[in-house]
Design a protein around this motif. Structure first.
Motif, mmCIF file in Angstrom:
data_model
loop_
_atom_site.group_PDB
_atom_site.id
_atom_site.type_symbol
_atom_site.label_atom_id
_atom_site.label_comp_id
_atom_site.label_asym_id
_atom_site.label_seq_id
_atom_site.Cartn_x
_atom_site.Cartn_y
_atom_site.Cartn_z
ATOM 1 N N ASP A 234 -1.715 -31.489 -66.331
ATOM 2 C CA ASP A 234 -1.638 -32.088 -64.993
ATOM 3 C C ASP A 234 -0.190 -32.121 -64.494
ATOM 4 O O ASP A 234 0.073 -31.918 -63.299
ATOM 5 N N VAL A 235 0.748 -32.386 -65.402
ATOM 6 C CA VAL A 235 2.163 -32.409 -65.020
ATOM 7 C C VAL A 235 2.600 -31.029 -64.535
ATOM 8 O O VAL A 235 3.252 -30.893 -63.492
ATOM 9 N N GLU B 122 -7.035 -22.983 -62.041
ATOM 10 C CA GLU B 122 -6.240 -24.023 -61.393
ATOM 11 C C GLU B 122 -4.842 -23.523 -61.029
ATOM 12 O O GLU B 122 -4.264 -23.964 -60.031
ATOM 13 N N LYS C 177 -3.330 -23.054 -56.881
ATOM 14 C CA LYS C 177 -2.038 -23.506 -56.372
ATOM 15 C C LYS C 177 -1.173 -22.346 -55.861
ATOM 16 O O LYS C 177 -0.025 -22.539 -55.474
ATOM 17 N N SER D 11 1.038 -30.019 -61.133
ATOM 18 C CA SER D 11 1.632 -30.688 -59.970
ATOM 19 C C SER D 11 2.915 -30.012 -59.498
ATOM 20 O O SER D 11 3.349 -30.220 -58.363
ATOM 21 N N LYS D 12 3.533 -29.198 -60.346
ATOM 22 C CA LYS D 12 4.810 -28.565 -60.023
ATOM 23 C C LYS D 12 4.685 -27.142 -59.500
ATOM 24 O O LYS D 12 5.641 -26.582 -58.955
ATOM 25 N N HIS E 297 4.213 -23.918 -57.402
ATOM 26 C CA HIS E 297 4.250 -23.511 -56.005
ATOM 27 C C HIS E 297 3.797 -22.055 -55.901
ATOM 28 O O HIS E 297 3.770 -21.314 -56.893
#
Length: 467
Positions: free
Chosen positions: A84-85, A129, A133, A88-89, A91
């Motif tokens: 998850d960490v 996932e 992103k 979240s980063k 791009h």
């Protein structure tokens, strides 16, 4: 006291041109186990994950963010919130390198997954996932475990009293899950197990120990009792395996190829290089048989004076942004001149100083392509016929023209004498006289100094700094 940037790597050092476009960097995120992870440097630890060594192979347009962790499987990496960490980063345009298997094999419930089932499902999750992103997943299977059992032994052990001649696989079907998922989801796949298997077998039973954590007793503070570890890589092994990955990436992920740079040695304070000091890298360059050795210096402050042995090859020293070499309060640095647009370029030119052809041949090319360079000049060879050694030299007018157009004219002493063979008073005279005439002829005080014959010691340095 004039500010001088002192270069102890003189006639034997040629700084190759480099160009870097300034833009937001691409991030390569790494998720995996201990064979990929960053390691503590405490007490001189020499263990390295191959991911820890990865930054030394890329330009500064690529950032490596290594989240691999010792002892983790694909399952525990997810359940501990580590994925998850990373997620979240991410791009758009970033990459996620995925290498699990070593710990998925273990029977513990918090780690264990099944190939063809839960292991594959976790890999699919990472892929889906990441893509959601806007990122680019790349799948790897596990590096080989250095397992040379004696003939007739089928039980897998960490080490054997006597090793056999054949490297035997320990990962089984866990090697196939990343390949299978990559095929079904159209993801780049690096068969890192085959690459490292071929590396170990090619080196042989004895030599391949150099890649892994074979630690003799009484040699290292981090492991005084010594150990034999055939799973984890040392500094040398980490660099070699990272290089294999880079080679494979250039084929499987060609979009990253333009960012790849290869250096003979990497110096890094964070443990991502071959050495922690520039001097160690320079010393290693001696006697290797190559005419030119490239050394990358990664960010950090290096409190050392770099001395070049007389027998050393030509050294290409490339410093990344944030890398500083200091000695007794002065900074060794390189003049980085403006280049076209938003880029920078540095060229150091010091072969047979002041030749006419530097002006007639090289200077026009630099102007044509927008490059700016540093030209080392010792004044006597411009003014004194005998010092010219029968070779046509530039005129002061030509040197001034180059200076006016942005080329750096730097000091190489007045008469190109070996400064170790003269008194400190004569050293000061050599520097002062050359500085004065360069200022008189170009209107600029030279901001760098190159030691003739690389002849330098601390007293000479202090004398030069005083000016």
């Amino acid at each position: 006291m004039k500010l001088k940037v002192l270069l102890a790597l003189c006639a034997l050092l040629l700084l190759s041109a480099f160009i870097a476009e300034r833009k937001d960097p691409i991030t390569i995120f790494m998720i995996g186990d201990s064979t990929m992870a960053n390691k503590s440097l405490k007490n001189g630890n020499i263990e390295r994950g191959w991911g820890q060594m990865f930054p030394g192979y890329f330009t500064e347009e690529v950032v490596v963010d290594n989240h691999a962790m010792n002892g983790r499987s694909s399952l525990s990496f997810i359940n501990e919130g580590r994925w998850d960490v990373v997620l979240s980063k991410i791009h758009k345009g970033d990459y996620v390198f995925i290498q699990f298997g070593h710990n998925d094999e273990k029977p513990r419930a918090t780690l264990h997954t099944e190939p063809g089932s839960t292991f594959d499902d976790n890999l699919r999750r990472f892929v889906n996932e990441t893509r959601a992103k806007g990122g680019n997943p790349v799948l790897f299977n596990s590096i080989v475990r250095r397992n040379f059992p004696p003939k007739g032994v089928t039980e897998i052990k960490g080490s054997y009293e006597k090793e056999g001649p054949v490297l035997v696989d320990t990962h089984g079907e866990y090697l196939e899950s990343p390949r299978r998922v990559a095929g079904e989801m159209n993801v780049p796949f690096i068969d890192l197990n085959k690459l490292t298997h071929d590396l170990v077998t090619g080196m042989g039973v004895e030599n391949s120990r150099k890649l892994f954590m074979w630690i003799p007793a009484g040699q290292y503070e981090f492991c005084p009792e010594g150990k034999i570890d055939n799973t984890h890589l040392n500094i040398y092994g980490g660099r070699i395996v990272a290089g294999l990955v880079v080679d494979a990436l250039m084929e499987e992920v060609p979009a990253l190829a333009k960012y790849v740079r290869r250096y003979d040695y990497v110096v890094a304070k964070d443990g991502s290089g071959d050495f922690f000091t520039v001097q160690e890298a320079v010393n290693a360059a001696v006697g290797g048989g190559k005419k030119t050795i490239s050394i990358l210096v990664r960010p950090g402050v290096y409190e050392e004076y770099v001395s070049m042995p007389e027998s050393s090859p030509r050294i290409e020293l490339v410093k990344q942004t944030g890398a500083e070499i200091r000695d007794n309060g002065f900074t060794q640095d390189v003049y980085v001149a403006p280049y076209k647009g938003d880029r920078v370029c540095a060229i150091s030119y010091t072969f047979d100083d002041g030749l006419q052809e530097h002006y007639t041949l090289l200077f026009p090319k630099l102007e044509k392509y927008g490059f700016k360079g540093t030209f080392w000049i010792w004044g006597k060879c411009i003014e004194n016929e005998s010092a010219m050694q029968g070779k046509p030299r530039m005129s002061w007018a030509q040197i001034k023209e180059m200076s006016d157009k942005g080329q750096e004219i730097s000091s190489h002493s007045w008469s190109h004498t070996n400064l170790k063979r003269v008194s400190l008073e004569e050293v000061k005279m050599e520097v002062e006289k050359n500085d004065s005439i360069l200022y008189e002829k170009t209107g600029k005080i030279p901001r760098t100094f190159c030691y003739p014959f690389n002849a330098v010691n601390s007293d000479i340095c202090e004398s030069v700094v005083d000016f």
